[in-house]
Design a protein around this motif. Structure first.
Motif, mmCIF file in Angstrom:
data_model
loop_
_atom_site.group_PDB
_atom_site.id
_atom_site.type_symbol
_atom_site.label_atom_id
_atom_site.label_comp_id
_atom_site.label_asym_id
_atom_site.label_seq_id
_atom_site.Cartn_x
_atom_site.Cartn_y
_atom_site.Cartn_z
ATOM 1 N N ARG A 11 0.836 -1.193 0.000
ATOM 2 C CA ARG A 11 0.000 0.000 0.000
ATOM 3 C C ARG A 11 0.875 1.250 0.000
ATOM 4 O O ARG A 11 1.989 1.246 0.519
ATOM 5 N N LYS A 12 0.357 2.304 -0.569
ATOM 6 C CA LYS A 12 1.132 3.538 -0.653
ATOM 7 C C LYS A 12 1.381 4.143 0.727
ATOM 8 O O LYS A 12 2.439 4.730 0.970
ATOM 9 N N ASP A 13 0.407 4.018 1.620
ATOM 10 C CA ASP A 13 0.549 4.583 2.954
ATOM 11 C C ASP A 13 1.007 3.548 3.978
ATOM 12 O O ASP A 13 0.880 3.758 5.181
#
Length: 321
Positions: A221-223
């Motif tokens: 995930r990007k975060d």
């Protein structure tokens, strides 16, 4: 002077190690073992030691991580004999056959199709001991580990389909071609495979074009900060944690790569045999409730639709000069 019968070890020893097979586990595993040489048409010497004691000794070494020379004497078997069984069953392919048959039995036991069409791929780098030769080890720059890398292919329940060990230096996408090719030969029913982003790139097109397997990557995930449970990938990561429960697999001590694969195979054989002796695993989601039949009392009211005219209205034209 003692007689010969008194010096011979008993056929049934007392089971007091956690790695010992129970009666239910032995009833499942015994029919899968290779036929003794004395029962073959070619003939052979009868086996001197009970096979259950041999299997318990191999599982003891695998679970506790001790040396072959440190096999306890209460098994009644010399350590060279135990190692000989371990090596012969690995070299003859019987160990891989037992794992494949147990895999199908467990799926049927859980109410699934014996042949799976989806797999999940991942790898794990482990440190190599001084007994691991320079030719069979490497340095993983991403994990900063000098040793070997294990490549696993599991089904949707985390049960191993293919186990492969390589030096840790090559990128995951390079040995993945060999692993996917082996999967295609042994499991022609495979259709789709999931893996992390390291298996992306040209491997996706190669897998689809030459093997007919759709390879999908599940990126982070990007975060994401630290560890997070990712879809599909958590199943193979859980299988890797199962491997590490056996202390022989915490670090690679084997001189031969095939022996490293054999120890991982024995770990999964133990897990599958124990799962067969337990009740079937229930499905993750409960079945959908059956909708009641429509009667006059609960019959829904008809919906009235407003009839639209067939006239088409055009927007006013915009004049430009």
């Amino acid at each position: 002077m003692t007689s010969t019968n008194e010096t011979r070890p008993p056929a049934v020893r007392e089971r007091h190690y956690p790695s010992d097979t129970t009666d239910a586990e032995w009833a499942v595993l015994e029919p899968l073992l290779p036929v003794p040489a004395c029962a073959l048409p070619t003939g052979g010497r009868p086996e001197k030691h009970p096979r259950r004691n041999v299997v318990d000794a191999i599982r003891y070494v695998n679970d506790n991580g001790c040396k072959w020379r440190a096999v306890p004497v209460d098994f009644g078997i010399p350590w060279r004999t135990v190692y000989g069984y371990f090596q012969r069953w690995r070299a003859s392919g019987d160990l891989a056959r037992i794992l494949a048959e147990l895999h199908q039995l467990v799926r049927v036991h859980d109410g699934l199709n014996p042949r799976t069409v989806a797999v999940i791929l991942d790898s794990q780098s482990v440190k190599g001991a001084e007994t691991v030769s320079k030719d069979t080890r490497g340095f993983d720059g991403g994990k900063l580990i000098n040793g070997r890398k294990r490549h696993l292919a599991v089904d949707m329940r985390g049960m191993a389909l293919a186990i492969m060990v390589t030096p840790a230096a090559p990128h995951d996408s390079i040995p993945a071609r060999d692993q996917l090719f082996r999967l295609r030969l042994t499991h022609p029913e495979l259709v789709i495979a999931w893996a992390d982003s390291a298996y992306g790139g040209t491997l996706v097109d190669w897998s689809h074009s030459f093997l007919g397997i759709t390879l999908k990557t599940v990126p982070r995930r990007k975060d994401q900060d630290g560890f997070a449970v990712l879809a599909k990938r958590w199943r193979v990561e859980r299988a890797i944690s199962w491997i590490m429960r056996a202390r022989r697999n915490v670090r690679d001590y084997e001189r031969l790569i095939s022996h490293s694969e054999a120890h991982i195979t024995w770990t999964f054989i133990t897990l599958l045999v124990r799962r067969l002796t337990r009740p079937p695993r229930p499905p993750r989601t409960p079945p959908h409730a059956v909708e009641p039949l429509e009667t006059s009392a609960n019959k829904p009211k008809p919906i009235r639709l407003r009839k639209q005219s067939n006239t088409i209205r055009l927007a006013p034209a915009v004049l430009t000069y």
